[in-house]
Design a protein around this motif. Structure first.
Motif, PDB file in Angstrom:
ATOM      1  N   LEU A  60     -25.301   4.097 -33.626  1.00  0.00           N
ATOM      2  CA  LEU A  60     -26.414   4.301 -34.105  1.00  0.00           C
ATOM      3  C   LEU A  60     -27.395   3.205 -33.483  1.00  0.00           C
ATOM      4  CD1 LEU A  60     -28.408   5.635 -37.038  1.00  0.00           C
ATOM      5  CD2 LEU A  60     -28.698   3.030 -36.641  1.00  0.00           C
ATOM      6  N   ALA A  96     -37.734   4.939 -36.697  1.00  0.00           N
ATOM      7  CA  ALA A  96     -38.031   4.250 -38.106  1.00  0.00           C
ATOM      8  C   ALA A  96     -39.212   4.102 -38.356  1.00  0.00           C
ATOM      9  CB  ALA A  96     -37.241   2.735 -38.059  1.00  0.00           C
ATOM     10  N   GLN A  99     -40.324   1.978 -41.496  1.00  0.00           N
ATOM     11  CA  GLN A  99     -40.268   0.678 -41.033  1.00  0.00           C
ATOM     12  C   GLN A  99     -41.695   0.051 -40.709  1.00  0.00           C
ATOM     13  OE1 GLN A  99     -37.361  -1.366 -38.677  1.00  0.00           O
ATOM     14  NE2 GLN A  99     -35.795  -0.855 -40.199  1.00  0.00           N
ATOM     15  N   TYR A 183     -35.651  -4.728 -45.906  1.00  0.00           N
ATOM     16  CA  TYR A 183     -35.697  -3.712 -44.871  1.00  0.00           C
ATOM     17  C   TYR A 183     -34.284  -3.729 -44.326  1.00  0.00           C
ATOM     18  CZ  TYR A 183     -36.331  -6.026 -40.432  1.00  0.00           C
ATOM     19  OH  TYR A 183     -36.218  -6.558 -39.075  1.00  0.00           O
ATOM     20  N   GLN A 205     -30.465  -9.469 -33.817  1.00  0.00           N
ATOM     21  CA  GLN A 205     -30.358  -8.578 -34.967  1.00  0.00           C
ATOM     22  C   GLN A 205     -28.985  -8.576 -35.550  1.00  0.00           C
ATOM     23  OE1 GLN A 205     -32.258  -5.265 -35.521  1.00  0.00           O
ATOM     24  NE2 GLN A 205     -34.105  -6.653 -35.005  1.00  0.00           N
TER      25      GLN A 205
HETATM   26  N1  TRP Z   1     -35.409  -2.831 -36.755  1.00  0.00           N
HETATM   27  C1  TRP Z   1     -35.473  -2.181 -35.500  1.00  0.00           C
HETATM   28  C2  TRP Z   1     -36.764  -2.324 -34.871  1.00  0.00           C
HETATM   29  O1  TRP Z   1     -37.382  -3.237 -35.268  1.00  0.00           O
HETATM   30  C3  TRP Z   1     -35.132  -0.495 -35.911  1.00  0.00           C
HETATM   31  C4  TRP Z   1     -33.960  -0.158 -36.489  1.00  0.00           C
HETATM   32  C5  TRP Z   1     -34.297   0.604 -37.719  1.00  0.00           C
HETATM   33  C6  TRP Z   1     -32.787  -0.138 -36.417  1.00  0.00           C
HETATM   34  N2  TRP Z   1     -33.359   1.122 -38.192  1.00  0.00           N
HETATM   35  C7  TRP Z   1     -31.995   0.532 -37.456  1.00  0.00           C
HETATM   36  C8  TRP Z   1     -32.047  -0.893 -35.489  1.00  0.00           C
HETATM   37  C9  TRP Z   1     -30.854   0.520 -37.557  1.00  0.00           C
HETATM   38  C10 TRP Z   1     -30.548  -0.629 -35.710  1.00  0.00           C
HETATM   39  C11 TRP Z   1     -29.856  -0.204 -36.791  1.00  0.00           C
HETATM   40  O2  TRP Z   1     -36.871  -1.993 -33.760  1.00  0.00           O
END
Ligand code: TRP
Length: 386
Positions: A60, A96, A99, A183, A205
Motif C-alpha cells: 500500500l 488520501a 488528509q 492522522y 515516514q
Molecule cells: N501521508 C502520505 C503523504 O503525505 C499519504 C498517505 C496516506 C499514506 N495514507 C498513507 C502513505 C498510508 C503511506 C501509507 O503523502
C-alpha cells in the motif's frame, strides 16, 4: 501490557500508560540508530523475498492530492511503485483526500487534482488491472476502523510522533488540528484495512509505519482472543526505498509552493525554462559532489536518473562546460525521459470519463475489502448482534 484477572472481564484490558512509554520511544527511534539499521537490513531481505515470490506481498502506498505530482515524486516513489507492480506484487494506492484538510483550510481544487493525479498514475505505468487506485473518502468501512484504532493510542504517543511534529512545524504556526494529531491512526487504517504487509517508505515516514504496527499488535492483544491462531491483522513492514531525494531548482526541498518543481505534466519548453533558471555555483568545472556542491550535484543526479547514466560519468563529460552545459544536458535528459509519459498523460486527461471509471472500479474493490475487514474487526470485538 497487563490483563485483568477479574473472571467476569470478557476482554483483556490494555494498560495504555504502561505500553505507551516503550512504544512511544520506539516510534520516536524508528528513523534513527540501530532501529534504522535493522530496517535497512530487513528491506534488503524483503527485496530478495519479493523476487522469489511476489505473490506473498501486498503493497500500500498513498499520496495527498494537494498539487501536481512532480519529478521528485516520480523518481522518489512512483517509479518504484510501478516497478513493484511489474514484478508481480499486488498494489493498493490510496489518494488520501481527507488528509488534505489535516493542516489547511479547505480542500482546494480537489476534483481536478484527483483526476490529474489519476492521469499521472496511469501515464507512468500503474495498471488498473494490477493496482487498485482509490480515494479515501469513498471507502466508509476503512474510515470506520479509525474508531477502534483511536482507542488503542494515547495522545502523548501521538504528540511525540516525529512526523506529526514535523508536519505541524511545516504549517508555520497553525494550531494542531485533531485530524493532524490523529492522522497516523488514519494512516494505520489505510494500511491495515487491506492487510497490506509491505509499505514502501522514505526514512521520514518510518514512525507512521511503526504506529501502524503497534496498532495492529494492540488490536490483536486486546481482541484477538476469539481465534488467537488467526490474528485479524498482520504487521506491515517498511520497505525502505533507497531513492535519492531530488532538490528543487533552487537547491531547496522540492515543493510546489516554492515554484521550484518540474511537474510530470509540464511541457518541454516550460521544463527547459525552469531548468535554465536553476541555481548552480561559482565553480565552472562540473563535479558530482552532493555534500559540497548540492545544487550542481542535484542537476547531475537528475540527469543520471532521467538517462540511466552514471552521475560521475555525466559530470566528467561536461567538465569545463559549466552550468550552462549542465542545464542543457539535464533538460534533454528530462524531456526525453518524460516525452512518452507526457504524451500518454495528455491522452488520458482528454478522457475524464475513462479516469473516472478506473477510479470507480478501484473504489468498488477497496470497499469490498474494507467491508470484509470491518466485519472481522466487529466480530472480534463482539459487535455483531444478529
Ligand atoms: N501521508 C502520505 C503523504 O503525505 C499519504 C498517505 C496516506 C499514506 N495514507 C498513507 C502513505 C498510508 C503511506 C501509507 O503523502
Amino acid at each position: 501490557m497487563t490483563s485483568s484477572a477479574s473472571p467476569d472481564t470478557v476482554l483483556p484490558a490494555v494498560d495504555t500508560n504502561a505500553v505507551d512509554d516503550n512504544d512511544g520511544d520506539a516510534l520516536a527511534a524508528a528513523a534513527s540508530g540501530a532501529s534504522l539499521q535493522r530496517t535497512v537490513e530487513r528491506s534488503a531481505e524483503l527485496e530478495k523475498q519479493i523476487s522469489r515470490d511476489p505473490s506473498q506481498f501486498r503493497v500500500l502506498t498513498g499520496d495527498r492530492p494537494t498539487g501536481n505530482l512532480h519529478i521528485g515524486h516520480y523518481f522518489g516513489t512512483l517509479a518504484n511503485r510501478v516497478a513493484l507492480q511489474n514484478r508481480g506484487v499486488e498494489n493498493f494506492l490510496i489518494i488520501a483526500d481527507y488528509q488534505v484538510i489535516a493542516d489547511r483550510d479547505g480542500v482546494g481544487p480537489l476534483r481536478e487534482r484527483v483526476l490529474s493525479g489519476m492521469a499521472n498514475y496511469l501515464a507512468v505505468g500503474m495498471d488498473p488491472e494490477k493496482s487498485t487506485i482509490f480515494t479515501h473518502s469513498a471507502v466508509p468501512a476503512l474510515n470506520q476502523l479509525m474508531l477502534p484504532f483511536l482507542s488503542l493510542v494515547t495522545d502523548s504517543e501521538l504528540r511525540r510522533n516525529p512526523t506529526v511534529k514535523a508536519e505541524l512545524e511545516d504549517t508555520g504556526g497553525r494550531p494542531m488540528s485533531g485530524l493532524l494529531l490523529t492522522y497516523p491512526v488514519s494512516q494505520a487504517a489505510d494500511i491495515l484495512f487491506c492487510k497490506a504487509n509491505l509499505v514502501p517508505v522514505g526514512k521520514d515516514q518510518l514512525p507512521h509505519l511503526e504506529q501502524a504496527r503497534v496498532i495492529a499488535r494492540r488490536f490483536d492483544e486486546r481482541y484477538g482472543r476469539v481465534n488467537p491462531s488467526a490474528p485479524v491483522f498482520r504487521a506491515p513492514e517498511a520497505l525502505l526505498t533507497g531513492a535519492a531525494l531530488l532538490l528543487g531548482t533552487d537547491g531547496k526541498k522540492m515543493s510546489k509552493s516554492k515554484g521550484n518543481t518540474i511537474e510530470i505534466g509540464m511541457d518541454a519548453d516550460t521544463t527547459a525554462k525552469r531548468l535554465k533558471g536553476a541555481v548552480t555555483d561559482a565553480d565552472r568545472f562540473i563535479t558530482y559532489d552532493p555534500v559540497n556542491r548540492p545544487e550542481v550535484s542535484n542537476l547531475v543526479q537528475l540527469t543520471a536518473l532521467a538517462s540511466g547514466r552514471d552521475p560521475h560519468e555525466i559530470a566528467e563529460s561536461i567538465g569545463n562546460g559549466g552550468g550552462g552545459a549542465l542545464k542543457k544536458v539535464a533538460t534533454e535528459a528530462v524531456n526525453e525521459h518524460f516525452a512518452p509519459i507526457r504524451a500518454r498523460r495528455a491522452e488520458l486527461e482528454a478522457d475524464p470519463g475513462y479516469l473516472q471509471s478506473v477510479l470507480a472500479q478501484g473504489n468498488e474493490r477497496a470497499n469490498a475489502i474494507a467491508e470484509e475487514t470491518l466485519n472481522e474487526v466487529r466480530s472480534a470485538m463482539q459487535m455483531i448482534y444478529t
